[in-house]
Design an enzyme around this catalytic site. Structure first.
Site, PDB file in Angstrom:
ATOM      1  N   ASP A 244     -43.523 -43.455 -56.371  1.00 31.09           N
ATOM      2  CA  ASP A 244     -42.384 -43.197 -57.063  1.00 31.09           C
ATOM      3  C   ASP A 244     -41.143 -43.280 -56.206  1.00 31.09           C
ATOM      4  O   ASP A 244     -41.021 -44.045 -55.996  1.00 31.09           O
ATOM      5  CB  ASP A 244     -42.934 -41.460 -57.535  1.00 31.09           C
ATOM      6  CG  ASP A 244     -41.826 -40.988 -58.718  1.00 31.09           C
ATOM      7  OD1 ASP A 244     -40.575 -41.386 -58.663  1.00 31.09           O
ATOM      8  OD2 ASP A 244     -42.285 -40.209 -59.675  1.00 31.09           O
TER       9      ASP A 244
ATOM     10  N   HIS B 270     -40.961 -46.870 -56.797  1.00 30.35           N
ATOM     11  CA  HIS B 270     -39.795 -47.060 -58.177  1.00 30.35           C
ATOM     12  C   HIS B 270     -38.648 -47.212 -57.488  1.00 30.35           C
ATOM     13  O   HIS B 270     -37.683 -47.004 -58.531  1.00 30.35           O
ATOM     14  CB  HIS B 270     -39.579 -46.149 -58.492  1.00 30.35           C
ATOM     15  CG  HIS B 270     -41.408 -45.388 -59.864  1.00 30.35           C
ATOM     16  ND1 HIS B 270     -41.205 -44.688 -60.204  1.00 30.35           N
ATOM     17  CD2 HIS B 270     -42.884 -46.264 -59.459  1.00 30.35           C
ATOM     18  CE1 HIS B 270     -42.369 -44.306 -60.811  1.00 30.35           C
ATOM     19  NE2 HIS B 270     -43.289 -45.318 -60.190  1.00 30.35           N
TER      20      HIS B 270
END
Length: 405
Positions: free
Chosen positions: A225, A248
């Site tokens: 993430d 991310h």
């Protein structure tokens, strides 16, 4: 005979001196608290929850600076609460690997494996590994799409920690976020490592919220993430000389989802490298915010992108579960944002997207010395800007708001 007598007397005096010093340390407190010592009894390949709790209790009560040491080896750890306030500076040195239970069922609080709280002048150091053993949890974690998902353990939480340092340790395979920083002041992460597969769900590397003066430097984050996510109330955060990927990217937000969110100001991200990440540097806010808030004084500089999707992104219509009303604009006001000297390769043709809120345009956005190349085959390099009039300097036409609205 005389020489032997002198040597004997010297040895006796040294022994007395050593004993006296030892007794003085005991009286004053301080020193080293080794969890594997006879007093605490920790052993590799066994659970050391009670041993480390006892060692911390003794060290925290010391009136002199002290160290709790976990030597090399693999140790089971059900959970740990390193709570203060302590009476003097204290350091936790971890050289071994601490392993969480794979299912997390034994935790007192399902969302926390290790807690550091109410500490001042604390240091976490060593070359040790905090292994959350999250592989089983990732299979059932639906928090990326279910806002009402069950709580899952974060590897490390820092709550109300001040004037402190975390260095040289690794967070491995956390079940959820690796690190959550809340209500902290002047806390530095240095040579800190986060490691998890790119497929691990909801495993933000470091999340910072409602904290001031946080520094993250020379740290390497690979996860599933956001490498670093920045929540409301974060002020004067500096991120330098770090690497991100997989993951991310580094994200301010998401913001504007809840009422009474505090401003985000003074964010400096410099000299970082992103590799094979889903996003690069971004600011994300929810539409239809319940209350007005602010994100300002945010600066990205000297950034290298290696095969990065969406390298530069402001998205004020962030809606990951498609459960929002995009017809109502975000109430987060974004201003004084700069993107300077950002270069490398984009894995998406849309390399720069600045989508600001309708009726609440972004102010004082600067784009300088941006040089990105598209390395795919899905079209040509381009950019998009909405509800913003940025100042653009030395940016090629395809990246200089090629599409405007």
């Amino acid at each position: 005979m005389g020489l032997k007598l002198v040597i004997s007397m010297l040895l006796i005096l040294m022994a007395i001196s050593s004993t006296s010093a030892s007794r003085s340390r005991e009286l004053l407190g301080g020193g080293v608290f080794d969890v594997t010592s006879g007093k605490y009894g920790a052993k590799p390949n066994s659970d050391i929850t009670q041993a480390i709790a006892n060692a911390w209790k003794d060290a925290c009560a010391s009136k002199m600076p002290s160290k709790v040491i976990v030597p090399k080896g693999i140790y089971k750890l059900k959970e740990a609460n390193f709570n203060g306030p302590c009476k003097a500076p204290i350091e936790l040195q971890v050289y071994g690997t601490l392993q969480a239970s794979p299912d997390g069922a034994q935790l007192s609080k399902p969302d926390t494996w290790i807690m550091f709280s109410y500490l001042d002048r604390f240091t976490l150091s060593g070359t040790g590994i905090f292994d959350g053993q999250g592989q089983q949890a990732w299979k059932t974690n639906d928090c990326h799409k279910n806002p009402k998902c069950s709580s899952i353990a974060t590897n490390m939480r820092f709550h109300s920690v001040k004037n402190s340092l975390v260095k040289d340790v690794t967070s491995l395979n956390s079940k959820n976020f690796h690190v959550n920083v809340l209500g902290c002041e002047r806390l530095t992460f240095q040579h800190f490592t986060v490691t998890a597969p790119g497929t691990s769900i909801n495993t933000d590397g470091i999340h910072v919220g409602r904290s001031t003066g946080i520094n993250i430097t020379n740290s390497n984050i690979s996860t599933g993430d956001d490498c670093i996510s920045i929540g409301d109330g974060t002020k004067q955060l500096t991120i330098t000389k770090g690497t991100c990927g997989p993951g991310h990217g580094i994200s301010i937000g998401s913001l504007g989802r809840y009422p009474k969110e505090e401003p985000v100001t003074g964010i400096y991200i410099k000299s970082c490298t992103f590799s094979n990440t889903m996003n690069g540097v971004r600011i994300k806010t929810w539409p239809n915010s319940p209350a007005a808030s602010i994100a300002s004084d945010i600066h990205f500089e000297d950034i290298i992108m290696n095969n990065v999707g969406n390298p530069i992104l402001i998205d004020q219509e962030y809606c990951p579960w498609n459960l929002c009303n995009k017809q109502v604009a975000s109430k987060v006001k974004i201003s004084n944002v700069s993107f300077r000297n950002i270069r490398g390769t984009s894995s998406t043709p849309l390399a720069l997207k600045i989508l600001c809120a309708k009726g609440l345009p972004c102010d004082k956005v600067e784009m300088t010395d941006i040089n990105l190349k598209y390395n795919g085959k899905q079209g040509s390099l381009t950019s998009q800007c909405s509800n913003v009039r940025p100042t653009i300097t030395r940016v090629p036409n395809p990246l200089a708001c090629a599409t405007k609205s």
